[in-house]
Design a protein around this motif. Structure first.
Motif, PDB file in Angstrom:
ATOM      1  N   GLN A 296      -5.808  44.084  13.600  1.00  0.00           N
ATOM      2  CA  GLN A 296      -6.356  43.007  12.789  1.00  0.00           C
ATOM      3  C   GLN A 296      -7.105  43.605  11.597  1.00  0.00           C
ATOM      4  O   GLN A 296      -8.093  44.316  11.773  1.00  0.00           O
ATOM      5  CB  GLN A 296      -7.300  42.129  13.620  1.00  0.00           C
ATOM      6  CG  GLN A 296      -6.637  41.473  14.819  1.00  0.00           C
ATOM      7  CD  GLN A 296      -5.482  40.574  14.418  1.00  0.00           C
ATOM      8  OE1 GLN A 296      -5.602  39.788  13.478  1.00  0.00           O
ATOM      9  NE2 GLN A 296      -4.375  40.692  15.135  1.00  0.00           N
ATOM     10  N   VAL A 297      -6.595  43.328  10.408  1.00  0.00           N
ATOM     11  CA  VAL A 297      -7.230  43.810   9.182  1.00  0.00           C
ATOM     12  C   VAL A 297      -8.062  42.671   8.597  1.00  0.00           C
ATOM     13  O   VAL A 297      -7.544  41.582   8.344  1.00  0.00           O
ATOM     14  CB  VAL A 297      -6.188  44.295   8.162  1.00  0.00           C
ATOM     15  CG1 VAL A 297      -6.885  44.785   6.886  1.00  0.00           C
ATOM     16  CG2 VAL A 297      -5.344  45.409   8.762  1.00  0.00           C
ATOM     17  N   VAL A 298      -9.330  42.938   8.414  1.00  0.00           N
ATOM     18  CA  VAL A 298     -10.266  41.924   7.909  1.00  0.00           C
ATOM     19  C   VAL A 298      -9.873  41.502   6.492  1.00  0.00           C
ATOM     20  O   VAL A 298      -9.490  42.336   5.659  1.00  0.00           O
ATOM     21  CB  VAL A 298     -11.704  42.483   7.921  1.00  0.00           C
ATOM     22  CG1 VAL A 298     -12.659  41.540   7.189  1.00  0.00           C
ATOM     23  CG2 VAL A 298     -12.162  42.712   9.345  1.00  0.00           C
ATOM     24  N   ILE A 299      -9.963  40.209   6.224  1.00  0.00           N
ATOM     25  CA  ILE A 299      -9.730  39.690   4.869  1.00  0.00           C
ATOM     26  C   ILE A 299     -10.925  38.823   4.475  1.00  0.00           C
ATOM     27  O   ILE A 299     -11.726  38.422   5.330  1.00  0.00           O
ATOM     28  CB  ILE A 299      -8.431  38.855   4.805  1.00  0.00           C
ATOM     29  CG1 ILE A 299      -8.502  37.648   5.760  1.00  0.00           C
ATOM     30  CG2 ILE A 299      -7.217  39.710   5.083  1.00  0.00           C
ATOM     31  CD1 ILE A 299      -7.326  36.699   5.623  1.00  0.00           C
ATOM     32  N   PRO A 300     -11.084  38.536   3.199  1.00  0.00           N
ATOM     33  CA  PRO A 300     -12.186  37.667   2.767  1.00  0.00           C
ATOM     34  C   PRO A 300     -12.084  36.289   3.405  1.00  0.00           C
ATOM     35  O   PRO A 300     -10.996  35.816   3.740  1.00  0.00           O
ATOM     36  CB  PRO A 300     -12.004  37.582   1.244  1.00  0.00           C
ATOM     37  CG  PRO A 300     -11.175  38.775   0.896  1.00  0.00           C
ATOM     38  CD  PRO A 300     -10.291  39.016   2.070  1.00  0.00           C
ATOM     39  N   SER A 301     -13.226  35.638   3.580  1.00  0.00           N
ATOM     40  CA  SER A 301     -13.227  34.290   4.161  1.00  0.00           C
ATOM     41  C   SER A 301     -14.375  33.486   3.569  1.00  0.00           C
ATOM     42  O   SER A 301     -15.389  34.027   3.135  1.00  0.00           O
ATOM     43  CB  SER A 301     -13.364  34.362   5.686  1.00  0.00           C
ATOM     44  OG  SER A 301     -14.610  34.941   6.052  1.00  0.00           O
ATOM     45  N   VAL A 302     -14.175  32.177   3.557  1.00  0.00           N
ATOM     46  CA  VAL A 302     -15.227  31.239   3.150  1.00  0.00           C
ATOM     47  C   VAL A 302     -15.349  30.192   4.244  1.00  0.00           C
ATOM     48  O   VAL A 302     -14.382  29.908   4.957  1.00  0.00           O
ATOM     49  CB  VAL A 302     -14.906  30.567   1.800  1.00  0.00           C
ATOM     50  CG1 VAL A 302     -14.926  31.580   0.682  1.00  0.00           C
ATOM     51  CG2 VAL A 302     -13.566  29.854   1.848  1.00  0.00           C
ATOM     52  N   GLY A 303     -16.555  29.629   4.379  1.00  0.00           N
ATOM     53  CA  GLY A 303     -16.763  28.612   5.411  1.00  0.00           C
ATOM     54  C   GLY A 303     -15.809  27.452   5.230  1.00  0.00           C
ATOM     55  O   GLY A 303     -15.159  27.009   6.169  1.00  0.00           O
ATOM     56  N   GLU A 304     -15.717  26.962   4.012  1.00  0.00           N
ATOM     57  CA  GLU A 304     -14.748  25.936   3.656  1.00  0.00           C
ATOM     58  C   GLU A 304     -14.508  26.013   2.159  1.00  0.00           C
ATOM     59  O   GLU A 304     -15.341  26.527   1.406  1.00  0.00           O
ATOM     60  CB  GLU A 304     -15.241  24.540   4.056  1.00  0.00           C
ATOM     61  CG  GLU A 304     -16.566  24.145   3.444  1.00  0.00           C
ATOM     62  CD  GLU A 304     -17.041  22.798   3.947  1.00  0.00           C
ATOM     63  OE1 GLU A 304     -17.738  22.135   3.170  1.00  0.00           O
ATOM     64  OE2 GLU A 304     -16.704  22.419   5.078  1.00  0.00           O
TER      65      GLU A 304
END
Length: 334
Positions: A100-108
């Motif tokens: 699993q390679v981490v990617i950017p994320s936003v809450g919504e």
């Protein structure tokens, strides 16, 4: 007779990584492995260690019979790891688990309503330092600033911003939807004059968000006209030659358009002075006669315009002209 050693993957750690992390792979006969392949076909090779031009993260950090260590490339995606012996017909060994390679994320996703070009947008989320590109709904990209302290990225909306989704793109090409843009459009648009329009006159349009109008397309004209002046409440534009009656189209940088019906000036209040005979000169009086480009008599015979003003037209009557209606042709083709 040939013999192949039973190469195997026992484990890898950590199972969740960020680009630039050290990935440790353990197993048997790993000394026979020359490539670690990440999804999608991102290769780290021990052979590259001898090439001076290769960056340090593109080679093995450790390579023994039971262990391989590599840096996770920026282009790596989540998926199974493949170990390859690098042969012409390679032997590939797949990991059972997916890395699993981490990617950017936003809450919504952030909803951006009534936005205009030049407005600044701030997105808050996790791992935003992995963002390599901010892509607008129309496919264009913009520069951005990352704040580690605020865990945010900030960018300005471009002149051609359009409605749609804004994506944060990683070096591996993964698109992460971070915002939805709804671009403001001109509202309550009114034209100070909608009839009697003449070429070369200046028209004034009023309303809200008028500065968003980038060009004006007149009916009958192929090239749009750039406003001669523009504010948030008013736009002025010069009517080009060839304009005819129809819908005036207001263009915006986002691609949104607004249409307003216009009517061009035409000769009116027409009458002919005295009775006219074939071969004589006819004097026609009325309004807007300077817009006339031709006079056609019955029998489709065109007379020669001798003199012309806004309220009078003198034209020669063809010798073969017959009694009937006279057609006035306008310079714009109407």
């Amino acid at each position: 007779m040939t013999y192949s050693e039973p190469i195997s993957i026992e484990s890898f750690s950590p199972e969740i990584v960020r680009p630039g992390d050290v990935l440790t792979i353990k197993g048997e006969y790993l000394n026979l492995i020359h490539q670690v392949i990440f999804a999608d076909n991102v290769i780290v090779s021990d052979e590259m260690a001898e090439q001076e031009s290769v960056e340090g993260d593109n080679k093995f950090l450790k390579h023994t019979r039971n262990e391989i260590q590599v840096l996770v490339p920026a282009e790596a995606r989540s998926g199974k790891i493949i170990l390859s012996d690098g042969a012409e017909i390679p032997n590939w060994i797949y990991s059972e688990l997916e890395l699993q390679v981490v990617i950017p994320s936003v809450g919504e996703m952030v909803e951006l309503s009534e936005k205009k070009p030049g407005d600044n947008v701030t997105i808050i989320g996790e791992n935003l330092n992995l963002v390599k590109e901010i892509r607008m709904p129309n496919g264009g990209t913009v520069e951005f600033v990352y704040s580690e302290e605020n865990k945010s990225i900030t960018f300005a909306l471009p002149e051609d911003v359009s409605n749609g989704i804004v994506y944060a793109v990683t070096a591996s090409g993964v698109d992460v939807a971070v915002a939805e843009v709804i671009v403001a459009v001109p509202k309550d648009v009114a034209l100070t004059q909608t009839s009697g329009i003449r070429a070369k006159q200046e028209l004034e349009l009023t309303g809200e968000n008028m500065e968003l109008i980038t060009s004006v397309l007149f009916p009958g004209v192929t090239e749009a006209v750039i406003p001669s002046s523009s504010t948030s409440t008013k736009v002025t534009v010069v009517v080009p030659e060839g304009t005819v009656s129809g819908d005036l189209t207001l263009n915006t940088g986002s691609g949104a358009t607004i249409s307003i019906a216009i009517e061009t000036a035409k000769p009116t209040k027409l009458s002919c002075v005295d009775e006219v005979k074939a071969g004589d000169k006819a004097t026609i009086i009325g309004d807007n006669l300077d817009l006339v480009s031709g006079v056609v008599f019955s029998g489709n015979l065109e007379g020669e315009i001798i003199s012309q003003s806004s309220n009078q037209l003198i034209v020669s009557v063809p010798a073969l002209a017959q009694s009937g209606n006279v057609i006035l042709k306008m310079s714009n083709g109407e």
